[in-house]
Design a protein around this motif. Sequence first.
Motif, PDB file in Angstrom:
ATOM      1  N   LEU A 167       0.801  -1.216   0.000  1.00  0.00           N
ATOM      2  CA  LEU A 167       0.000   0.000   0.000  1.00  0.00           C
ATOM      3  C   LEU A 167       0.839   1.273   0.000  1.00  0.00           C
ATOM      4  O   LEU A 167       0.346   2.343  -0.348  1.00  0.00           O
ATOM      5  CB  LEU A 167      -0.946   0.009   1.208  1.00  0.00           C
ATOM      6  CG  LEU A 167      -2.016  -1.086   1.226  1.00  0.00           C
ATOM      7  CD1 LEU A 167      -2.911  -0.939   2.443  1.00  0.00           C
ATOM      8  CD2 LEU A 167      -2.850  -1.058  -0.043  1.00  0.00           C
ATOM      9  N   ARG A 168       2.097   1.160   0.363  1.00  0.00           N
ATOM     10  CA  ARG A 168       2.958   2.348   0.436  1.00  0.00           C
ATOM     11  C   ARG A 168       3.873   2.509  -0.774  1.00  0.00           C
ATOM     12  O   ARG A 168       4.177   3.629  -1.174  1.00  0.00           O
ATOM     13  CB  ARG A 168       3.827   2.296   1.703  1.00  0.00           C
ATOM     14  CG  ARG A 168       3.068   2.461   3.005  1.00  0.00           C
ATOM     15  CD  ARG A 168       4.037   2.456   4.175  1.00  0.00           C
ATOM     16  NE  ARG A 168       3.364   2.451   5.457  1.00  0.00           N
ATOM     17  CZ  ARG A 168       2.926   3.543   6.096  1.00  0.00           C
ATOM     18  NH1 ARG A 168       3.112   4.725   5.547  1.00  0.00           N
ATOM     19  NH2 ARG A 168       2.334   3.449   7.275  1.00  0.00           N
ATOM     20  N   ALA A 207      -4.944  -4.048   6.948  1.00  0.00           N
ATOM     21  CA  ALA A 207      -4.956  -3.525   5.580  1.00  0.00           C
ATOM     22  C   ALA A 207      -6.004  -2.423   5.416  1.00  0.00           C
ATOM     23  O   ALA A 207      -5.747  -1.393   4.775  1.00  0.00           O
ATOM     24  CB  ALA A 207      -5.221  -4.657   4.589  1.00  0.00           C
ATOM     25  N   VAL A 208      -7.189  -2.621   6.001  1.00  0.00           N
ATOM     26  CA  VAL A 208      -8.244  -1.608   5.921  1.00  0.00           C
ATOM     27  C   VAL A 208      -7.826  -0.332   6.640  1.00  0.00           C
ATOM     28  O   VAL A 208      -7.985   0.783   6.126  1.00  0.00           O
ATOM     29  CB  VAL A 208      -9.561  -2.152   6.511  1.00  0.00           C
ATOM     30  CG1 VAL A 208     -10.589  -1.035   6.656  1.00  0.00           C
ATOM     31  CG2 VAL A 208     -10.111  -3.277   5.644  1.00  0.00           C
ATOM     32  N   ALA A 222      -4.208  -0.962  -3.619  1.00  0.00           N
ATOM     33  CA  ALA A 222      -4.953  -1.847  -2.723  1.00  0.00           C
ATOM     34  C   ALA A 222      -5.862  -2.778  -3.515  1.00  0.00           C
ATOM     35  O   ALA A 222      -5.969  -3.968  -3.209  1.00  0.00           O
ATOM     36  CB  ALA A 222      -5.761  -1.019  -1.729  1.00  0.00           C
ATOM     37  N   SER A 223      -6.508  -2.263  -4.542  1.00  0.00           N
ATOM     38  CA  SER A 223      -7.394  -3.085  -5.365  1.00  0.00           C
ATOM     39  C   SER A 223      -6.609  -4.174  -6.092  1.00  0.00           C
ATOM     40  O   SER A 223      -7.051  -5.323  -6.182  1.00  0.00           O
ATOM     41  CB  SER A 223      -8.130  -2.206  -6.382  1.00  0.00           C
ATOM     42  OG  SER A 223      -8.914  -1.228  -5.714  1.00  0.00           O
ATOM     43  N   ALA A 224      -5.441  -3.821  -6.596  1.00  0.00           N
ATOM     44  CA  ALA A 224      -4.611  -4.787  -7.314  1.00  0.00           C
ATOM     45  C   ALA A 224      -4.139  -5.898  -6.393  1.00  0.00           C
ATOM     46  O   ALA A 224      -4.193  -7.086  -6.733  1.00  0.00           O
ATOM     47  CB  ALA A 224      -3.415  -4.085  -7.955  1.00  0.00           C
ATOM     48  N   VAL A 225      -3.679  -5.518  -5.191  1.00  0.00           N
ATOM     49  CA  VAL A 225      -3.198  -6.509  -4.225  1.00  0.00           C
ATOM     50  C   VAL A 225      -4.342  -7.403  -3.761  1.00  0.00           C
ATOM     51  O   VAL A 225      -4.193  -8.629  -3.656  1.00  0.00           O
ATOM     52  CB  VAL A 225      -2.525  -5.810  -3.029  1.00  0.00           C
ATOM     53  CG1 VAL A 225      -2.200  -6.823  -1.930  1.00  0.00           C
ATOM     54  CG2 VAL A 225      -1.261  -5.095  -3.473  1.00  0.00           C
ATOM     55  N   ALA A 226      -5.511  -6.810  -3.471  1.00  0.00           N
ATOM     56  CA  ALA A 226      -6.661  -7.590  -3.011  1.00  0.00           C
ATOM     57  C   ALA A 226      -7.129  -8.567  -4.085  1.00  0.00           C
ATOM     58  O   ALA A 226      -7.398  -9.744  -3.804  1.00  0.00           O
ATOM     59  CB  ALA A 226      -7.797  -6.650  -2.615  1.00  0.00           C
TER      60      ALA A 226
END
Length: 263
Positions: A167-168, A207-208, A222-226
């Motif tokens: 996320l970073r 994560a949230v 975040a969408s890609a990782v999820a």
Amino acid sequence: MNKEKRKILAALAVIMLLGMVALTWFRGEYSAVAGYDFATSLKPIDDLTRSLYLWDERLYAGSPSVLTAGTLPYFLVQYLLEQIAGSLYRGQMIFFTLVLLLPGLGMYWFLLRSFYDSPERLAIAFFGAVFYMFNTFVVVKWNRGEILTLFSYGLIPVYLALADRGLRGPLTFGYWIALIAALFFFPASLGHTADFLIVTAIVLSFAVWLGYSLGPACVKRASAVAAASVMLSLWWALPLLFGMSSPSHAGASATSPRPAASS
């Protein structure tokens, strides 16, 4: 080498030394740890083969076993260590050392990332890692032989560090490789369903929270990782969900019955 790097190497050396405590638990060249709640195999190849099927002929004269797929990475590690070490005994020594060592190394990495701007981050990371390795929860679990729980416990800070990194920072090729490797071992905690739910809740909550604190800038990452995490988990999640919805179908969906494991 600067002073900070020397301190990090010294801390890692101490953590590694503490992990070697597991070597003192074995007595004799041919002794092995098994029995009670210890999820260690006396013949890893049998349990590894068993994890490839959704039907277990050894339970109740044949029964669906939808949790076995998730144990594949766990027994794969035990099998590979037995082959590399040359014996079950030495393979178990290495395996127990890794299970004890993983929480310390994972937590040290995670805390170094989390407190990157703190002047006390080296001390925080070291003492946090040692406490995570040796506390009442860990002692009780080792005493009860709940190795699957300890295995997933050690992976928690690894998942948190990967969530933080994803996320970073930029999603590099190396990051995807690390994420794939970590997710492969995630379902090992399915051996204790409550522990699996706790691990999942901790990782998702972190994560949230992290995504909320970083703001809209991290939405795409975040969408890609999820999405990748979900896709990479289908190999064990689909049999589990299918079996929970219809146990009879879980057995029927398995491949042709394999021969009974040799004694």
